[in-house]
Scaffold this motif. Structure first.
Motif, short mmCIF file in Angstrom:
data_model
loop_
_atom_site.label_atom_id
_atom_site.label_comp_id
_atom_site.label_asym_id
_atom_site.label_seq_id
_atom_site.Cartn_x
_atom_site.Cartn_y
_atom_site.Cartn_z
N ARG A 57 0.80 -1.60 0.20
CA ARG A 57 0.22 0.15 -0.19
C ARG A 57 1.27 0.74 -0.47
O ARG A 57 0.68 2.44 -0.27
N VAL A 58 1.84 1.52 0.75
CA VAL A 58 3.04 2.15 0.71
C VAL A 58 3.09 2.74 -0.26
O VAL A 58 3.86 3.58 -1.32
N GLU A 59 3.98 1.71 -1.25
CA GLU A 59 4.61 1.95 -2.74
C GLU A 59 3.38 2.05 -3.46
O GLU A 59 3.72 2.84 -4.98
N ALA A 60 2.00 1.71 -3.38
CA ALA A 60 1.27 1.93 -4.55
C ALA A 60 1.01 4.09 -4.41
O ALA A 60 0.75 4.45 -4.76
N LEU A 61 0.94 4.62 -3.14
CA LEU A 61 0.76 5.61 -2.99
C LEU A 61 1.59 6.74 -2.36
O LEU A 61 1.77 7.60 -2.29
N ASN A 62 2.52 6.68 -2.29
CA ASN A 62 3.34 6.71 -1.84
C ASN A 62 3.94 7.91 -2.96
O ASN A 62 4.54 8.78 -2.43
N PRO A 63 4.03 7.35 -4.36
CA PRO A 63 4.40 8.30 -4.96
C PRO A 63 4.01 9.70 -5.26
O PRO A 63 3.85 10.68 -6.20
N ARG A 64 1.77 9.60 -4.77
CA ARG A 64 1.10 10.34 -4.55
C ARG A 64 1.02 11.37 -3.86
O ARG A 64 0.89 12.42 -3.73
N VAL A 65 1.72 10.86 -2.66
CA VAL A 65 1.42 11.44 -1.70
C VAL A 65 2.74 11.68 -0.54
O VAL A 65 2.40 13.00 -0.16
#
Length: 86
Positions: A57-65
């Motif tokens: 989940r971190v890897e999926a969302l971190n590029p955006r946030v």
């Protein structure tokens, strides 16, 4: 799209309810502590399963946030393995 303001105010949580979880990994990310303990005790999930779901989940969302500056994933995996052994 979830933005930083939504995360800070808690609005993002409403968008990501456990009922909306599409995969078992996402369900782990939103399970309550009592649900997780039950899963761990019954063998349906392990601390390592939970960690891997969270890392994904971190890897999926971190590029955006862009809120994770350093990843301690290797150390976290080792600690999760030790916790599972206990």
């Amino acid at each position: 799209m979830i933005d930083r303001r939504m995360i800070m105010t808690g609005e993002a949580a409403a968008l990501a309810s456990p009922a909306a979880a599409a995969t078992p990994e996402e369900a782990l990310c939103y399970a309550s502590v009592s649900e997780l303990i039950s899963m761990f005790r019954s063998g349906r999930a392990s601390p390592l399963d939970l960690l891997e779901a969270q890392i994904k989940r971190v890897e999926a969302l971190n590029p955006r946030v862009n809120c994770i500056t350093y990843e301690h994933f290797t150390q976290a995996r080792e600690e999760a393995r030790r916790a599972a052994e206990r």
